[in-house]
Design a protein around this motif. Structure first.
Motif, mmCIF file in Angstrom:
data_model
loop_
_atom_site.group_PDB
_atom_site.id
_atom_site.type_symbol
_atom_site.label_atom_id
_atom_site.label_comp_id
_atom_site.label_asym_id
_atom_site.label_seq_id
_atom_site.Cartn_x
_atom_site.Cartn_y
_atom_site.Cartn_z
ATOM 1 N N TYR A 26 0.820 -1.277 0.122
ATOM 2 C CA TYR A 26 0.051 0.082 0.044
ATOM 3 C C TYR A 26 0.766 1.362 0.104
ATOM 4 O O TYR A 26 0.692 2.045 -0.644
ATOM 5 C CB TYR A 26 -0.844 -0.077 1.155
ATOM 6 N N LYS A 27 1.788 1.326 0.814
ATOM 7 C CA LYS A 27 2.557 2.423 0.928
ATOM 8 C C LYS A 27 3.524 2.705 -0.356
ATOM 9 O O LYS A 27 3.568 3.949 -0.741
ATOM 10 C CB LYS A 27 3.805 2.279 2.094
ATOM 11 N N PHE A 29 2.630 1.773 -3.515
ATOM 12 C CA PHE A 29 1.758 2.152 -4.538
ATOM 13 C C PHE A 29 1.239 3.413 -4.512
ATOM 14 O O PHE A 29 1.224 4.127 -5.358
ATOM 15 C CB PHE A 29 0.722 1.136 -4.723
ATOM 16 N N GLN A 30 1.073 3.981 -3.066
ATOM 17 C CA GLN A 30 0.513 5.265 -2.852
ATOM 18 C C GLN A 30 1.547 6.024 -3.143
ATOM 19 O O GLN A 30 1.142 7.067 -3.756
ATOM 20 C CB GLN A 30 0.012 5.055 -1.255
ATOM 21 N N LYS A 31 2.786 5.917 -2.799
ATOM 22 C CA LYS A 31 3.822 6.970 -3.043
ATOM 23 C C LYS A 31 4.007 7.117 -4.346
ATOM 24 O O LYS A 31 4.286 8.251 -4.723
ATOM 25 C CB LYS A 31 5.039 6.361 -2.339
ATOM 26 N N PHE A 45 -1.273 2.908 -10.160
ATOM 27 C CA PHE A 45 -0.862 2.877 -8.933
ATOM 28 C C PHE A 45 -1.910 3.315 -7.830
ATOM 29 O O PHE A 45 -1.880 2.776 -6.864
ATOM 30 C CB PHE A 45 0.555 3.468 -8.690
ATOM 31 N N LYS A 46 -2.730 4.365 -8.041
ATOM 32 C CA LYS A 46 -3.668 4.745 -7.213
ATOM 33 C C LYS A 46 -4.792 3.523 -7.027
ATOM 34 O O LYS A 46 -5.187 3.078 -5.965
ATOM 35 C CB LYS A 46 -4.226 5.868 -7.684
ATOM 36 N N ALA A 49 -3.182 0.811 -4.848
ATOM 37 C CA ALA A 49 -3.079 1.148 -3.625
ATOM 38 C C ALA A 49 -4.303 1.173 -2.796
ATOM 39 O O ALA A 49 -4.627 0.440 -1.641
ATOM 40 C CB ALA A 49 -2.447 2.793 -3.382
ATOM 41 N N GLU A 50 -5.279 1.449 -3.517
ATOM 42 C CA GLU A 50 -6.780 1.108 -2.867
ATOM 43 C C GLU A 50 -7.225 -0.358 -2.832
ATOM 44 O O GLU A 50 -7.589 -0.688 -1.898
ATOM 45 C CB GLU A 50 -7.778 1.737 -3.985
ATOM 46 N N GLU A 52 -4.926 -2.601 -2.066
ATOM 47 C CA GLU A 52 -4.104 -3.043 -0.795
ATOM 48 C C GLU A 52 -4.753 -2.617 0.366
ATOM 49 O O GLU A 52 -4.853 -3.229 1.571
ATOM 50 C CB GLU A 52 -2.661 -2.453 -0.940
ATOM 51 N N ARG A 53 -5.287 -1.352 0.393
ATOM 52 C CA ARG A 53 -6.098 -0.871 1.542
ATOM 53 C C ARG A 53 -7.364 -1.787 1.829
ATOM 54 O O ARG A 53 -7.677 -2.071 2.806
ATOM 55 C CB ARG A 53 -6.472 0.761 1.224
#
Length: 168
Positions: A26-27, A29-31, A45-46, A49-50, A52-53
């Protein structure tokens, strides 16, 4: 007389591994979603990240069940991720590293599901399916990086996909 002893599911050891990976993914992909100027890649990537969240939220639900033994979860540093953030890796190396990490986790989830309880098999299968979709998305990004080494920096991504490289 032979007595067989059923081995206890390894879920107690597997859940922390999956949880730790999910938080770290998550970290990462979010970064990447925040720092890349390419709007197409940033959106990929957003979404990852979602995803993974969502996995973390599902794992949190699992941990909140009183029947699940409490376990210590430690987050380790990933030096390759640090290299990525500091710009020590090329965009191609970043994509290849992320594909490798997702493939490794997908394989672990298959392995984990073999000796997990039925409920945990469902959870591991669900997360494993997302890992496979992440691999496909990352492979698409890698394909574009092979054609355009500066793909992650390109702000004209949509136009490049639709119209190709402008004539010089």
């Amino acid at each position: 007389m032979t007595t067989t002893v059923a081995s206890a599911p390894q879920t107690e050891n597997q859940l922390p591994v999956v949880y730790q990976y999910t938080v770290e993914a998550y970290k990462a992909f979010q970064k990447l979603a925040e720092m890349l100027p390419n709007p197409v890649t940033a959106q990929v990537f957003k979404k990852m990240a979602e995803s993974e969240r969502e996995h973390r939220d599902l794992l949190d639900i699992k941990y909140s069940d009183p029947s699940v033994p409490r376990m210590q979860i430690t987050l380790g540093g990933d030096l390759r991720f640090q290299d990525m953030l500091e710009g020590d890796l090329s965009y191609r190396e970043i994509a290849e590293m992320l594909i490798g990490r997702e493939k490794t986790m997908a394989e672990k989830l298959i392995e984990f599901s073999r000796n997990a309880t039925e409920n945990d098999r469902n959870l591991f299968g669900y997360i494993g399916g997302a890992k496979r979709s992440h691999i496909v998305l990352l492979e698409r990004e890698l394909e574009l990086l092979l054609r355009y080494p500066d793909w992650f920096k390109r702000e004209d991504a949509e136009s490049l996909i639709v119209h190709g490289k402008p004539a010089e």
